[in-house]
Write an enzyme that holds these catalytic residues in place. Structure first.
Site, PDB file in Angstrom:
ATOM      1  N   LYS A  51      21.697-120.075  26.254  1.00  0.00           N
ATOM      2  CA  LYS A  51      22.545-119.587  25.159  1.00  0.00           C
ATOM      3  C   LYS A  51      21.990-120.089  23.831  1.00  0.00           C
ATOM      4  O   LYS A  51      21.460-121.194  23.768  1.00  0.00           O
ATOM      5  CB  LYS A  51      23.962-120.169  25.297  1.00  0.00           C
ATOM      6  CG  LYS A  51      24.829-119.556  26.379  1.00  0.00           C
ATOM      7  CD  LYS A  51      26.206-120.224  26.359  1.00  0.00           C
ATOM      8  CE  LYS A  51      27.049-119.798  27.541  1.00  0.00           C
ATOM      9  NZ  LYS A  51      27.434-118.380  27.509  1.00  0.00           N
TER      10      LYS A  51
ATOM     11  N   ARG B 260      30.515-116.282  38.064  1.00  0.00           N
ATOM     12  CA  ARG B 260      30.796-115.383  39.193  1.00  0.00           C
ATOM     13  C   ARG B 260      30.092-115.841  40.467  1.00  0.00           C
ATOM     14  O   ARG B 260      30.558-115.569  41.567  1.00  0.00           O
ATOM     15  CB  ARG B 260      30.425-113.942  38.806  1.00  0.00           C
ATOM     16  CG  ARG B 260      28.991-113.723  38.498  1.00  0.00           C
ATOM     17  CD  ARG B 260      28.741-112.436  37.710  1.00  0.00           C
ATOM     18  NE  ARG B 260      29.107-112.569  36.299  1.00  0.00           N
ATOM     19  CZ  ARG B 260      29.019-111.596  35.391  1.00  0.00           C
ATOM     20  NH1 ARG B 260      28.602-110.402  35.758  1.00  0.00           N
ATOM     21  NH2 ARG B 260      29.349-111.794  34.142  1.00  0.00           N
TER      22      ARG B 260
HETATM   23  N1  BES Z   1      31.005-119.088  30.162  1.00  0.00           N
HETATM   24  C1  BES Z   1      30.492-117.846  29.753  1.00  0.00           C
HETATM   25  C2  BES Z   1      31.558-116.908  29.198  1.00  0.00           C
HETATM   26  C3  BES Z   1      32.180-117.317  27.899  1.00  0.00           C
HETATM   27  C4  BES Z   1      31.651-116.881  26.704  1.00  0.00           C
HETATM   28  C5  BES Z   1      33.326-118.060  27.898  1.00  0.00           C
HETATM   29  C6  BES Z   1      32.263-117.232  25.524  1.00  0.00           C
HETATM   30  C7  BES Z   1      33.927-118.405  26.729  1.00  0.00           C
HETATM   31  C8  BES Z   1      33.401-117.974  25.538  1.00  0.00           C
HETATM   32  C9  BES Z   1      29.836-117.121  30.931  1.00  0.00           C
HETATM   33  O1  BES Z   1      29.272-117.934  31.890  1.00  0.00           O
HETATM   34  C10 BES Z   1      28.767-116.259  30.357  1.00  0.00           C
HETATM   35  O2  BES Z   1      27.889-116.798  29.762  1.00  0.00           O
HETATM   36  N2  BES Z   1      28.890-114.961  30.522  1.00  0.00           N
HETATM   37  C11 BES Z   1      27.963-114.051  29.975  1.00  0.00           C
HETATM   38  C12 BES Z   1      27.727-112.960  30.981  1.00  0.00           C
HETATM   39  C13 BES Z   1      26.581-112.044  30.637  1.00  0.00           C
HETATM   40  C14 BES Z   1      25.281-112.779  30.756  1.00  0.00           C
HETATM   41  C15 BES Z   1      26.632-110.864  31.578  1.00  0.00           C
HETATM   42  C16 BES Z   1      28.543-113.461  28.693  1.00  0.00           C
HETATM   43  O3  BES Z   1      29.739-113.231  28.632  1.00  0.00           O
HETATM   44  O4  BES Z   1      27.787-113.270  27.750  1.00  0.00           O
HETATM   45 ZN    ZN Z   2      27.282-118.525  31.393  1.00  0.00          ZN
END
Ligand code: BES
Ligand code: ZN
Ligand code: ZN
Length: 499
Positions: A275, A349
């Protein structure tokens, strides 16, 4: 803390009375002297708008030196949620005047609301609002004095039910604030091993400890069982994973338990699909789903609810390293399904899939609810106002809605109307891919991925709390930026209703 009739109320430092926008007290109150004190301020200085308050000093009145008028706006707009928020507003107003003890609040009977529910709401709002988190500060600010309410009711029958409601609210808020602390702590304190330890420590002090069975699997155990989703996410980190299973039996033997499953990513860097730094800043709250089910478990067991309940938390740290899972890796899950991991940031997931498989294949449960900070897409859709939900069973969804209305923690359905969504997670090389073929409908494709691991047609609902699990600024009766405590009360209420 008490609930009394006015005639049994001793001298107080402050007495709180609600006033509506027609400037009428919501409680009958026949104290001509105090009414006299109220007259001019109410006529001149106070609109009694919702959340407005005004403090008036009285000279040597036997009941109190201070009257706090709290506006409710239109009486017909009052709800339990508004009373929770008003509970926090009372605390704010009293704090600004340095009043902390001997505070009595007149409890009105409003429309269809039960007096005991109103008491529970006021107390919950006040207690959740008073949560402080200073343990990581070197220089500790002075702890604010706790403000507790004595409630004044009009009917004798409300003394007993009101007392129960006040105790109940205190227990619930204690559970919520216990869970919020886990989220507030940094990933340096909370990683899979310590998350499990905190939970274990809490259970040791539980009044229900004899009715609870706790198992904590370590990495070796997970390897033995081939829980490949959890292992794949954990392998990039020096902090090994844990799999926490708690069972509470206090209901009929024949009654299958509900299972609550929570995402316990103690820090989500994204892994090799790293990220950007600003997005990592708050990723300690990627275990808010775990904190939610743990807090709900604490509340249910502290209240000694007559039910059977299972709680499952897969917990990992998602880090990049030479040992980390690579984008493109194909992994084998606990269920035997293979997954093409195209983005290591879609890790929640993967760990939930193994936990859902465990709940629905290895245990005998009536229904399973998973709770997860799963997708940014859900947060974008609803902000911090609601949890997105998705499920395979209307009855369970309706029951969650009912609990949500009771606790004021809102839930909203994610789109599920088109087969097109499920096509998005088909893989060329494995059984399924861990991200959609395109970004759109990201919260739905995540939920559909989870559904693949719900076995035996078990009724299941997924709650995506990426938005509502964390507040960027104070909201409602949550007084600070950070862990919101949502949807802990909802989960406990759902379990309680389920029986
Ligand atoms: N933990 C994150 C989701 C998240 C994002 C929670 C912002 C709280 C605030 C999750 O593990 C994630 O990174 N999801 C990705 C999925 C994508 C790569 C398909 C996302 O939401 O960008
Ligand atoms: Zn994530
Ligand atoms: Zn995550």
């Amino acid at each position: 803390m008490s609930v009394n009739l006015l005639k049994d109320t001793q001298q107080q430092n402050a007495v709180v009375i609600f006033v509506d926008d027609s400037k009428k007290f919501l409680n009958k109150w026949n104290d001509p002297v105090l009414k006299d004190y109220a007259k001019a301020p109410l006529e001149n200085d106070f609109n009694a708008d919702y959340k407005e308050s005004l403090l008036v000093y009285t000279d040597n009145h036997p009941l109190t030196q201070r009257l706090l008028f709290v506006g409710v706006g239109k009486k017909q707009d009052l709800s339990l949620q508004r009373f929770r928020i008003l509970g926090a507003e009372i605390v704010k107003a009293l704090r600004s005047k340095k009043v902390s003890s001997k505070v009595s609040v007149f409890v009105p009977k409003v429309g269809k609301l039960k007096v005991s529910d109103t008491i529970e709401a006021l107390q919950t709002g006040a207690d959740v609002f008073q949560f402080e988190f200073n343990e990581l500060k070197g220089k500790k600010p002075k702890k604010k004095e706790a403000i507790t309410f004595n409630f004044i009711v009009e009917q004798k029958a409300d003394v007993t039910s009101g007392t129960k409601a006040q105790d109940r609210a205190a227990t619930i808020a204690e559970g919520v604030n216990w869970g919020r602390r886990l989220v507030q702590l940094s990933p340096r304190q909370i990683y899979p091993e310590t998350l499990a330890k905190e939970f274990e420590k809490m259970l040791k002090a539980s009044p229900s400890k004899n009715k609870i069975k706790l198992s904590i699997w370590d990495e070796a155990e997970l390897k033995k069982k081939a829980y490949g989703g959890i292992l794949a996410v954990a392998q990039g980190s020096d902090n090994p994973p844990r799999f926490i299973i708690a069972e509470y039996r206090n209901g009929a033997k024949s009654k299958k338990p509900v299972a609550l499953v929570g995402k316990g990513v103690t820090f989500d860097s994204g892994g090799l699909s790293l990220k950007p730094p600003p997005a990592q800043e708050t990723m300690k709250y990627d275990m808010a789903g775990a904190a939610s089910v743990m807090a709900a478990f604490k509340i249910v067991t502290d209240l000694q609810v007559k039910t059977n309940l299972v709680m499952i938390v897969p917990t990992v740290e998602n880090m990049p390293s030479g040992k980390a899972t690579r984008p493109g890796d194909v992994i084998t899950m606990a269920s035997g399904k293979t997954v093409e991991v195209l983005n290591t940031d879609a890790e929640g997931r993967l760990i939930l899939a193994d936990a859902l498989y465990h709940a629905t294949e290895k245990m005998d449960v009536a229904a399973v609810i998973d709770v997860a900070t799963l997708t940014g897409a859900c947060a974008l859709a609803v902000a911090d106002a609601a949890a997105g939900y998705f499920g395979n069973n209307q009855k369970v969804k309706d029951a969650l809605h009912k609990a949500s209305e009771q606790t004021g923690e809102y839930i909203w359905p994610l789109p599920d109307f088109d087969d097109f969504y499920v096509d998005l997670i088909k893989s060329d090389v494995a059984d399924i891919r861990n991200i959609g073929k395109k970004r759109e409908a990201g919260a739905t494709t995540a939920a559909l991925f989870l559904e693949e691991f719900v076995h035996n047609d078990t009724p299941w609902t997924h709650l995506d709390i990426a938005g509502c699990g964390w507040y960027d600024s104070p909201r409602d009766f949550v007084g600070m930026r950070g862990a919101s405590g949502v949807p802990m009360r909802l989960l406990a209420q759902f379990v309680e209703n389920f029986g």
